[in-house]
Write an enzyme that holds these catalytic residues in place. Structure first.
Site, PDB file in Angstrom:
ATOM      1  N   ASP A  11       0.851  -1.188   0.000  1.00 27.32           N
ATOM      2  CA  ASP A  11       0.000   0.000   0.000  1.00 27.32           C
ATOM      3  C   ASP A  11       0.887   1.239   0.000  1.00 27.32           C
ATOM      4  OD1 ASP A  11       0.792  -0.723   2.687  1.00 27.32           O
ATOM      5  OD2 ASP A  11      -0.572   0.813   3.437  1.00 27.32           O
ATOM      6  N   GLU A  39      -0.036  -0.941   5.841  1.00 29.54           N
ATOM      7  CA  GLU A  39       1.008  -0.409   6.718  1.00 29.54           C
ATOM      8  C   GLU A  39       0.834   1.083   6.946  1.00 29.54           C
ATOM      9  OE1 GLU A  39       4.745   1.528   7.828  1.00 29.54           O
ATOM     10  OE2 GLU A  39       3.632   1.780   5.974  1.00 29.54           O
TER      11      GLU A  39
END
Length: 456
Positions: free
Chosen positions: A90, A153
């Site tokens: 991400d 994250e």
């Protein structure tokens, strides 16, 4: 071992163009967290990114697993033990100000541009490709090697929390390419306090509002106070004053910095407080100003709260006053405190509680992140440092930092790359980019590092 490392290094460099092609395809997927569904908990683009990575693993003949559409992994080898590289796919939103397309992966003047090229798509996809090469080369391993990739994250790491809760295997050891070289062996403990009071008592000078802050982990570069026109303040190089018919608006200016290094910035709240500290406001606004003046300073070391721990190996305490809101119904502010190895979390909480209660306020919320400490003489640190030094010739020592990395998600894990010393910081910024040669070098170091941990 050395022979395998040399061959693997050569193979990575030989396949440079294919590795770059894979990274560019990954960058093209805008994997920013969005509203989710049952089948795509982090949004459709995030699901596309996860599927892309798993399909790569399958095409390369690696073992793969989708962990609840929140994380995934690829793996090679046999054996009871497993070591891992932990990355994430991400990215933060692209933001404005890009010279080249943020999801283009374009190469200009030897640099690849794109959101995630460093954080973490480039290093993670590169590590996956390295596993492909190890498999193709039939390198014998004493341990399995896994590349784990999370998908959340940037927004709290719920992905790896899900991985753990799902009963997935915990690595025996490993690293995350989510920070910088040479290696980070210590991350300070972090304590966050939201302090405040509901319905603050009015004083002799009417204060409509006071507000500041971008986030609790950022030194605020601006602070605004709106009060009754009877408040008289003179402008200076850090203070701007604007009067209208009924009120006066005062703006104080500073310089932002990360909360792990507050001394690198200048807190605008403190600039304003020092300007108005002798004015008799009265009420709870007076308590707020008095607390800040007596217990917080620009050095950001916690000395005025008697929590200024110092450790020769892991550094000093830092404290940041990051967010502040005052209006007629509520008074709140946030403290971000980071402490070294000899810091005492219980004592810090006790000191903060005593201090705020002395001024008629209370702690409304708390959050704590434990420190990460992997001693420098452990095999994990020693092996990775040897690989880094052998590849680069750089003999700098491992680092202790105030920030937090993905390494805290697992025991016996450290942050290891991908950013080299003295490299301009572009992560999370417009025009995030990586020097192509440095990117390949970091993939080599990761591959040789995990191979060393797997004891080929």
């Amino acid at each position: 071992m050395q022979a395998y490392q040399n061959m693997l290094r050569e193979k990575i460099l030989e396949n440079k163009q294919e590795i770059l092609d894979v990274i560019q395809k990954g960058i093209a997927i805008p994997s920013v967290k969005a509203e989710g569904t049952q089948d795509a908990p982090y949004g459709v683009h995030m699901q596309e990114m996860l599927t892309f990575a798993l399909n790569l693993g399958e095409a390369w003949g690696l073992k793969t697993k989708n962990v609840g559409n929140r994380a995934g992994w690829v793996e090679i080898g046999e054996g009871d033990s497993m070591v891992a590289i932990l990355g994430h796919l991400d990215v933060v939103p692209e933001g404005e100000g890009w010279q080249y397309p943020p999801f283009g992966g374009e190469i200009h003047d030897g640099k690849m541009y794109g959101r995630g090229v460093l954080d973490d798509k480039g290093p993670t996809l590169g590590a996956m490709y390295a596993l492909k090469l190890m498999k193709d080369m039939q390198i014998p391993l004493d341990k399995r090697i896994r590349v784990i990739f999370g998908m959340d994250e940037e927004c709290g790491a719920s992905c790896i929390a899900h991985y753990i809760e799902s009963g997935e295997e915990i690595p025996q050891a490993g690293f995350t390419p989510d920070a910088e070289y040479p290696l980070i062996f210590f991350e300070k403990g972090i304590m966050n306090f939201k302090v405040g009071k509901k319905h603050p008592a009015k004083g002799s000078i009417s204060v409509e509002k006071m507000e500041a802050g971008i986030a609790r982990n950022v030194v605020p570069p601006k602070c605004t106070l709106v009060a009754d026109k009877s408040l008289k303040i003179e402008s200076d190089d850090k203070i701007s004053v604007c009067e209208n018919d009924k009120t006066v608006q005062i703006e104080a200016f500073g310089r932002d910095a990360h909360a792990s290094r507050p001394f690198m910035g200048e807190n605008a709240i403190l600039n304003l407080v020092h300007k108005i500290k002798d004015i008799p406001f009265g009420g709870d606004f007076q308590n707020l100003i008095d607390f800040i003046y007596h217990h917080i300073d620009q050095e950001g070391n916690g000395k005025k709260l008697d929590i200024d721990y110092h450790d020769e190996e892991t550094g000093d305490t830092t404290m940041n006053l990051g967010m502040l809101q005052y209006h007629k119904d509520m008074l709140t502010f946030d403290l971000d405190i980071r402490y070294p190895k000899n810091g005492d979390a219980e004592m810090i909480a006790k000191k903060v509680k005593q201090a705020v209660e002395a001024y008629g306020m209370e702690i409304l919320e708390t959050a704590k992140t434990d420190m990460l400490y992997v001693p420098q003489d452990t095999p994990l640190v020693q092996k990775l440092m040897k690989v880094y030094q052998d590849v680069t010739g750089d003999c700098q020592k491992p680092l202790a930092i105030g920030g937090g990395t993905y390494a805290k998600m697992f025991p016996n894990m450290v942050a290891f790359g991908p950013v080299f010393p003295n490299t301009p910081e572009t992560i999370h910024q417009p025009n995030e980019n990586a020097d192509v040669d440095d990117l390949l070098q970091s993939i080599v170091i990761s591959a040789l590092g995990i191979l060393s941990l797997a004891e080929a």
